[in-house]
Write an enzyme that holds these catalytic residues in place. Structure first.
Site, short mmCIF file in Angstrom:
data_model
loop_
_atom_site.label_atom_id
_atom_site.label_comp_id
_atom_site.label_asym_id
_atom_site.label_seq_id
_atom_site.Cartn_x
_atom_site.Cartn_y
_atom_site.Cartn_z
N LYS A 110 -10.51 -102.11 -19.69
CA LYS A 110 -10.62 -102.48 -21.10
C LYS A 110 -10.91 -103.98 -21.24
O LYS A 110 -11.77 -104.39 -22.04
CB LYS A 110 -9.32 -102.13 -21.83
CG LYS A 110 -9.22 -102.64 -23.24
CD LYS A 110 -10.23 -102.00 -24.16
CE LYS A 110 -9.99 -102.41 -25.61
NZ LYS A 110 -10.95 -101.82 -26.53
N CYS B 95 -10.40 -107.68 -30.24
CA CYS B 95 -10.78 -107.32 -28.87
C CYS B 95 -11.56 -108.43 -28.16
O CYS B 95 -11.05 -109.09 -27.27
CB CYS B 95 -11.59 -106.03 -28.88
SG CYS B 95 -10.63 -104.57 -29.33
#
Length: 402
Positions: free
Chosen positions: A205, A259
């Site tokens: 991720k 993010c």
């Protein structure tokens, strides 16, 4: 796993609520947990507190059908998912306090055979750390519960579709946990489910977002080079992309969101000597925002010199990317707040929100009519090809007006 599951989703934000609603749409009972009582009350009315296409109708449906309800504390369940924020603190160090708090909250309700899945973007080793935390409080559960890490891969504005259709990397603390997690996700995800271990899934991720950050940094750096060279960066990139193996992204005001603007720092913090390109990209994208602010200030200074008064500046866009209401880590919001702090007269425009706690939000036409300088910070659809008087001074950092 059988479909007669009880699922607890801890965190009902931009990822937690859509995920909970999708799971509930498969006739699986979901208890959504959030510390914010207003969020809980809103969801229990079948309404939503965030902007995301198609989510309002989905939540209304699953709440009315009795498959989703919300509370402020978790109950015993077969599967627990944690989707809470993981910001950074201090010198860009990851802060997993929310993940720890979520884990603490579910510990008293855990029973043998339960599956705990962390979806929150986390530093490498977080899943193992949460396992130790659980066993420290409940040693009798050693070897009797399952834990895994499975990050989302979604695009705000298309979350409902992507949560169901995108591939997922699923990593357990052991093979049994990986299998349990895959058995769970296959009930509502049609994308391919890729088996791995927890540490690899955690880093996957982070690497995905760091890669995107590096690509954006290249485009942002080009935009500053072109500005100094007197070259149109948009034309340059368009021409360079005619090469069959070149795909340069579009520059902007900086990089925002929870993010891309955050996750690379998790790698830099853990591997400071090795993560040289990743650190440089973060610094370039942060600097681009400061560069934008200086460009606006210079334009305002020239206006004042020529007109003997301070300009009114309309700033179009506050969200971190086009056509959403999410302001997290938004470079556009930072630009506006910085200019206001420096006593510039700012008309802030954001068509996706009604108000902001620090300043008034103005309708776009009203702002343009009153402004001397129009600054486009976010490429919302509402700003494409806006018509304005030739007398307006325009700074378009996202190429929306062409």
């Amino acid at each position: 796993m059988k479909k007669e599951l009880n699922v607890v989703m801890i965190g009902l934000g931009y990822i937690g609520l859509p995920t909970a609603a999708i799971i509930a749409s498969k006739n699986i009972k979901v208890l959504g947990v959030d510390v914010n009582q207003k969020v809980v009350d809103t969801i229990n009315k079948g309404k939503i507190h965030i902007v995301e296409p198609k989510l309002d109708q989905l939540v209304k449906e699953v709440v009315s059908n009795g498959f989703l309800k919300a509370e402020t504390k978790p109950q015993s369940a077969d599967v627990y998912l944690i989707a809470v924020p993981t910001p950074f603190k201090g010198d860009y160090e990851p802060d997993i306090a929310y993940v720890e708090a979520a884990t603490h909250s579910l510990i008293p309700t855990l029973k043998e055979g339960a599956l705990v899945i962390i979806e929150s973007t986390s530093p490498v080793g977080t899943t193992e750390k949460m396992q130790k935390l659980i066993f420290a409080k409940r040693p009798e559960l050693k070897g009797k519960i399952f834990m895994a890490f499975c990050p989302e891969r979604v695009l705000p504005g298309n979350v409902i579709y992507e949560l169901e259709h995108n591939d997922r990397a699923i990593g357990g603390i052991n093979l049994e946990s990986t299998k349990k997690a895959i058995d769970f996700y296959c009930q509502f995800v049609t994308g391919e489910l890729h088996k791995t271990n927890a540490r690899t899934a955690e880093l996957t991720k982070l690497v995905e977002n760091a890669s995107r950050d590096v690509q954006i940094a290249f485009a942002n750096e080009l935009s500053m080079i072109c500005d100094k060279a007197g070259i149109n960066v948009w034309e340059l990139i368009n021409l360079a992309n005619k090469h069959p193996r070149v795909n340069i992204l579009q520059p902007g005001t900086g990089v925002g969101g929870h993010c891309i603007a955050v996750d690379p720092w998790f790698i830099v913090s853990a591997f400071p000597k090795e993560a040289k390109i990743i650190r440089a990209a973060r610094e370039i994208n942060n600097y681009k925002t400061e560069w934008v602010i200086e460009k606006i200030k210079n334009k305002a200074l020239h206006f004042k010199i020529n007109n003997n008064r301070d300009p009114i500046i309309a700033c179009l866009g506050l969200a971190f990317k086009p056509n959403i209401d999410d302001l997290r880590e938004s470079p556009a919001l930072y630009v506006v707040q910085s200019l206001i702090q420096d006593n510039f007269t700012i008309l802030a425009v954001e068509p996706n929100i009604n108000n902001h706690k620090d300043f008034d939000v103005v309708e776009v036409k009203k702002a343009i009519d009153k402004a001397d300088i129009v600054v486009v910070l976010v490429g919302h659809s509402a700003f494409i090809s806006l018509k304005m008087a030739k007398s307006k001074l325009v700074l378009d950092f996202v190429n929306s007006l062409n």
